[in-house]
Every structure is written in structure tokens, then in C-alpha cells.
Enzyme design. Sequence first.
Site, PDB file in Angstrom:
ATOM      1  N   ASP A   1     -58.490  45.260  12.246  1.00 24.09           N
ATOM      2  CA  ASP A   1     -58.479  43.798  12.355  1.00 24.09           C
ATOM      3  C   ASP A   1     -58.456  43.158  10.977  1.00 24.09           C
ATOM      4  OD1 ASP A   1     -59.275  41.384  14.351  1.00 24.09           O
ATOM      5  OD2 ASP A   1     -60.262  41.127  12.408  1.00 24.09           O
TER       6      ASP A   1
ATOM      7  N   HIS B   1     -56.682  31.754  14.416  1.00 24.17           N
ATOM      8  CA  HIS B   1     -58.005  32.118  13.895  1.00 24.17           C
ATOM      9  C   HIS B   1     -59.122  31.169  14.332  1.00 24.17           C
ATOM     10  CE1 HIS B   1     -59.749  34.574  10.311  1.00 24.17           C
ATOM     11  NE2 HIS B   1     -60.657  34.371  11.237  1.00 24.17           N
TER      12      HIS B   1
ATOM     13  N   LYS C   1     -54.315  37.203  12.051  1.00 22.14           N
ATOM     14  CA  LYS C   1     -54.626  35.851  12.562  1.00 22.14           C
ATOM     15  C   LYS C   1     -54.026  34.798  11.648  1.00 22.14           C
ATOM     16  CE  LYS C   1     -59.179  37.831  13.522  1.00 22.14           C
ATOM     17  NZ  LYS C   1     -59.477  38.656  12.342  1.00 22.14           N
TER      18      LYS C   1
ATOM     19  N   TYR D   1     -58.367  36.508   5.126  1.00 22.38           N
ATOM     20  CA  TYR D   1     -59.144  37.514   4.393  1.00 22.38           C
ATOM     21  C   TYR D   1     -58.473  37.885   3.067  1.00 22.38           C
ATOM     22  CZ  TYR D   1     -61.083  38.300   9.116  1.00 22.38           C
ATOM     23  OH  TYR D   1     -61.621  38.152  10.366  1.00 22.38           O
TER      24      TYR D   1
END
Length: 279
Positions: free
Chosen positions: A49, A112, A79, A54
Site C-alpha cells: 500500500d 485518499h 491513492k 507518501y
Amino acid sequence: MTAAALAPTVELVHGAQMPRLGLGTSPLDDADAEAAVASAIDLGYRLIDTAHAYGNETGVGRALAASDVAREELFVTSKLNAEWHGFQEAQDAFAMSAEKLGVDYIDLFLIHWPNPRQDRYVDAFRGLVELLRTGRVRAIGLSNFKPEHLQRVIDETGAVPDVNQIELDPTIAREESRGYHRRHDIVTESWSPLGNGGELLQLPPIAEIAERHGRTTAQIVLRWHVQIGAVPIPKSANPARQAENLAVFDFELDQAEMDAIAELDRGESAATDSNSFGH
Ligand code: A2P
């Protein structure tokens, strides 16, 4: 070397098979994510994931490319952020994530956060439906959506998301969300399933149950997720902990143990409020 034990899978509403446990990669940077994903895949993880937010899709992609495991055996999730809430924008976000990841399809692509003040998540979901229709993703979903947001998505697009990934652990058990997901065949995925490695892992009922089973407290918490039907994605950059976290499919908590863990729930107000927070 013996073959790594894999997590069982669950079939999603649009037909994809999703592993019932995966590796979370926030807040690892590219280099740390690359190392963590490489060791996780070696240990038998198949669900990885990540997210645009990120900033580590490139590192994750490097580990995927270097792995001996075939692409179709892996289940890659990413996402999109608020700037890509729109029919075309969501498809552009997919193209960007796929390029960084070095893949030609993404298994599960998620919005997200709903960012309801921006009020464009329904259009973004239409973009995900188009990605699914054209085979660029295998499954589509949402993250941090409340039942009221999910209901709008379903009513206005006629499509059902495969997954809603939400903040979930025994102290934030999200009964209402899980009930809604169950009624609509949406799989619940748990982010920060270990409560971010904090006090949850020391709490008395969890520690007692761990002692009884000869397991770690992290394993008890992850087993609880599996038994409530959720898919946890514990984060760890540490290979020993990664192995420990995956080894939760060979024991079972009984009803009294599940009930004792359920007592820890602090209610919905303990969860991050996605009406006010998001990116
Ligand atoms: P580390 O990366 O040093 O292993 P969550 O997934 O709930 O957000 O929790 C992530 C945090 O929990 C990380 O800080 C991680 O640290 C720690 N963690 C992950 N697995 C375990 C484990 N099996 N035992 C203790 N702490 C863990």
C-alpha cells in the site's frame, strides 16, 4: 528455502482477489520504502500500500521491479490527492502513480480523502470507474469516506467501491462504517491497524490474550482485524516485525477474547474527522 506463507485472499465486488493483510508504507521515504517492500515481498507479502501523498511510489516501484515475484501475483494499491478530484484528473493521477511505480496497471486505486468542502469526490470516483472500465486498474475505492460520503458516491454514480480504507484499530472500531460496508459488499481496509505502535500494544486485555496464545500483542491485534473481516496494512520497516505481522493466519481468537477486545472501543469521535482533515 521453504515457500513463504501467503495471506489468504478476499474477492472484491469487481472480481479482484485481494490479500487479507498487506504492508503499509507511510511515512517511509523512497530508499526506506524500497528496502521495506523488498523484504516484505520476500517474506510473503503480496499487498503493498502506497499513495501519491507518501512521496515513495518511486522507491516502492524499484522494489517491485527487482522482485522475482510475478506482477500478477502482487496487489499494488495507490491513492490520489485532492488536486486530482475530477473525472479527467483522477485518470491523470493514475497515469502519474503508474509511471512512478513502473507498472502498467494498479490493482487498487483509491481517493485518499473525501475533502467534502471541495465537493468533487463524486467526479473523481467517475474517473476511477473509467479506469476500471478500461482495464487500467483491477479495483477501485475510497479512503477515509464516512457512510454519508459513500452513499453519495453510490447514489450519484450507480457504482459500488470495492474497498474503503479507514483508520481502524480496537480503540477506534468504526462500528457504523463497518456496518455500512458490510451491507454494500465493500471491503474494509484498516490503516494504522496497530494504533501506530503506541499504547494499544501494551493494553491489559491485549497483553493477557497474547500471553495465553504465546503470541505478540501486535499479532493479537492483527488477528482481531482479520476476524472482524477487515484487511489490515501494518507498517514496519523491520523484517522481523514484518514476518511477525504476517503470521496471523494459523490461530484464532475465541468469542470471549473478541468481546474483551471490543471493550476497548472509544467510539467514532476518536477517529480523524474526514469532514475537516484531508489532502
Ligand atoms: P517499525 O517500523 O520500527 O517496526 P501502524 O501500522 O498501526 O501505523 O503502526 C506502525 C508502527 O508500529 C511503526 O512505528 C512500527 O515500527 C510499529 N510496529 C510495526 N509492527 C510492530 C510489531 N510487530 N511490534 C511492535 N511495533 C510494531
